[in-house]
Design a protein around this motif. Structure first.
Motif, short mmCIF file in Angstrom:
data_model
loop_
_atom_site.label_atom_id
_atom_site.label_comp_id
_atom_site.label_asym_id
_atom_site.label_seq_id
_atom_site.Cartn_x
_atom_site.Cartn_y
_atom_site.Cartn_z
N GLN A 62 0.85 -1.20 0.00
CA GLN A 62 0.00 0.00 0.00
C GLN A 62 0.88 1.24 0.00
N VAL A 63 0.46 2.25 -0.77
CA VAL A 63 1.22 3.50 -0.87
C VAL A 63 0.27 4.65 -0.60
N GLU A 64 0.62 5.48 0.37
CA GLU A 64 -0.22 6.63 0.71
C GLU A 64 0.58 7.91 0.56
N GLN A 65 -0.01 8.88 -0.12
CA GLN A 65 0.66 10.15 -0.31
C GLN A 65 -0.13 11.27 0.37
N SER A 66 0.63 12.24 0.88
CA SER A 66 -0.01 13.38 1.51
C SER A 66 0.83 14.64 1.26
N PRO A 67 0.18 15.83 1.23
CA PRO A 67 -1.27 15.99 1.20
C PRO A 67 -1.82 15.65 -0.18
N PRO A 68 -3.11 15.44 -0.32
CA PRO A 68 -3.69 15.18 -1.64
C PRO A 68 -3.66 16.41 -2.55
N ASP A 69 -3.78 17.57 -1.95
CA ASP A 69 -3.76 18.82 -2.72
C ASP A 69 -2.92 19.84 -1.98
N LEU A 70 -2.25 20.69 -2.75
CA LEU A 70 -1.40 21.71 -2.16
C LEU A 70 -1.38 22.92 -3.09
N ILE A 71 -1.65 24.08 -2.52
CA ILE A 71 -1.62 25.33 -3.29
C ILE A 71 -0.58 26.25 -2.67
N LEU A 72 0.34 26.73 -3.47
CA LEU A 72 1.44 27.56 -3.00
C LEU A 72 1.55 28.83 -3.82
N GLN A 73 2.14 29.84 -3.20
CA GLN A 73 2.56 31.00 -3.95
C GLN A 73 3.95 30.74 -4.51
N GLU A 74 4.20 31.31 -5.65
CA GLU A 74 5.52 31.17 -6.26
C GLU A 74 6.59 31.60 -5.26
#
Lengths: 114, 110
Positions: free
Chosen positions: B3-15
């Motif tokens: 099993q492979v789990e990644q986090s976070p599912p979504d990420l929003i950043l400023q340049e």
């Protein structure tokens, strides 16, 4: 790294028809795989394409639906048979580098079934 | 299977911001790779890193195999870093077939 040419890049097909996707590598490779990526999802392994013998399919994928050929160490085809809208996905050819075992992908085939 | 789990599912950043993406896996692995899928769908191999640390420009990755996780660091992010980042692993005896995590969708805003 290997250069992988995959075609077609995209196609729109009618329900009940079949589509064959071609994958050409610029060097001989031992391990070649076919993946499916459904819309907004991760990659799922369909099968390992074995040179000169039948492909090894993962659970949930069968030869009648996804026949695979691999006549030599640089070329493989994947056929999506008797298509339905649920087959709409990106299909990706990939190869495992040697000796570093990095995985490289072709540019994918975007398939839409109407 | 593994099993492979990644986090976070979504990420929003400023340049210009930095970020850390995580990949947890459920079994011992002999192969771990990080990929970037750009908005046009092309998958690029970033790192082959079953253990240890590697750096490539603004990107670096660390895998702690004994604790079953890997981290991908992106520093001074750029809009071209946007896309989905996948971690993929293969365990011993897996016939070298990689299992992919669900990915982290990264959006870098100008």
């Amino acid at each position: 790294s290997a250069v992988i040419s995959q075609k077609p890049s995209r196609d729109i097909c009618q329900r009940g028809t079949s589509l064959t996707i071609q994958c050409q590598v610029d060097s001989q490779v031992t391990m070649m795989f076919w993946y499916r990526q459904q819309p907004g999802q991760s990659l799922t392994l369909i099968a390992t394409a074995n040179q000169g013998s039948e492909a090894t399919y993962e659970s949930g994928f069968v030869i009648d639906k996804f026949p695979i050929s691999r006549p030599n160490l640089t070329f493989s085809t994947l056929t999506v048979s008797n298509m339905s809208p649920e087959d709409s996905s990106i299909y990706l050819c990939s190869v495992l580098g040697y000796p570093n075992e990095k995985l490289f992908f072709g540019s994918g085939t975007q398939l839409s079934v109407l | 299977g593994i099993q492979v789990e990644q986090s976070p599912p979504d990420l929003i950043l400023q340049e210009g911001a930095n970020s850390t993406l995580r990949c947890n896996f459920s079994d011992s692995v002999n192969n771990l790779q990080w990929f970037h899928q750009n908005p046009w769908g092309q998958l690029i191999n970033l790192f082959y890193i079953p253990s240890g640390t590697k750096q490539n420009g603004r990107l670096s990755a660390t895998t702690v195999a004994t604790e079953r996780y890997s981290l991908l660091y992106i520093s001074s992010s750029q809009t071209t870093d946007s896309g989905v980042y996948f971690c993929a692993v293969a365990s011993w005896g897996s016939a070298r077939q990689l299992t992919f995590g669900s990915g982290t969708q990264l959006t870098v805003l100008p």
